[in-house]
Design a protein around this motif. Sequence first.
Motif, mmCIF file in Angstrom:
data_model
loop_
_atom_site.group_PDB
_atom_site.id
_atom_site.type_symbol
_atom_site.label_atom_id
_atom_site.label_comp_id
_atom_site.label_asym_id
_atom_site.label_seq_id
_atom_site.Cartn_x
_atom_site.Cartn_y
_atom_site.Cartn_z
ATOM 1 N N CYS A 38 0.814 -1.214 0.000
ATOM 2 C CA CYS A 38 0.000 0.000 0.000
ATOM 3 C C CYS A 38 0.851 1.269 0.000
ATOM 4 N N ASP A 42 -0.833 6.444 -3.594
ATOM 5 C CA ASP A 42 -0.891 7.800 -3.035
ATOM 6 C C ASP A 42 -2.079 8.000 -2.106
ATOM 7 N N ASP A 43 -3.139 7.218 -2.283
ATOM 8 C CA ASP A 43 -4.369 7.484 -1.550
ATOM 9 C C ASP A 43 -4.739 6.391 -0.546
ATOM 10 N N CYS A 44 -3.767 5.684 -0.020
ATOM 11 C CA CYS A 44 -4.064 4.630 0.937
ATOM 12 C C CYS A 44 -4.268 5.224 2.329
ATOM 13 N N GLY A 45 -5.270 4.716 3.039
ATOM 14 C CA GLY A 45 -5.555 5.189 4.388
ATOM 15 C C GLY A 45 -4.484 4.830 5.395
ATOM 16 N N ARG A 47 -1.345 5.253 5.119
ATOM 17 C CA ARG A 47 -0.310 6.281 5.122
ATOM 18 C C ARG A 47 -0.546 7.340 6.193
#
Length: 58
Positions: A38, A42-45, A47
């Motif tokens: 993941c 760029d848009d993984c929770g 992170r």
Amino acid sequence: MLDACHGTLIMHELYPAECTDETCDELSEVRHALIIGCDELDDCGCRGERPQELPRAS
């Protein structure tokens, strides 16, 4: 017959794995030729929810 999924398996650090193929119901790594972490998205929770590292005493 070979049982394989044509989607990409996304391995999350904080959540269960998910597949880009909506019809996939078996999320094992063996069935997927494409597997990414993941951290490559760029848009993984995951992170935004990773704990910050604390400074270590020497």
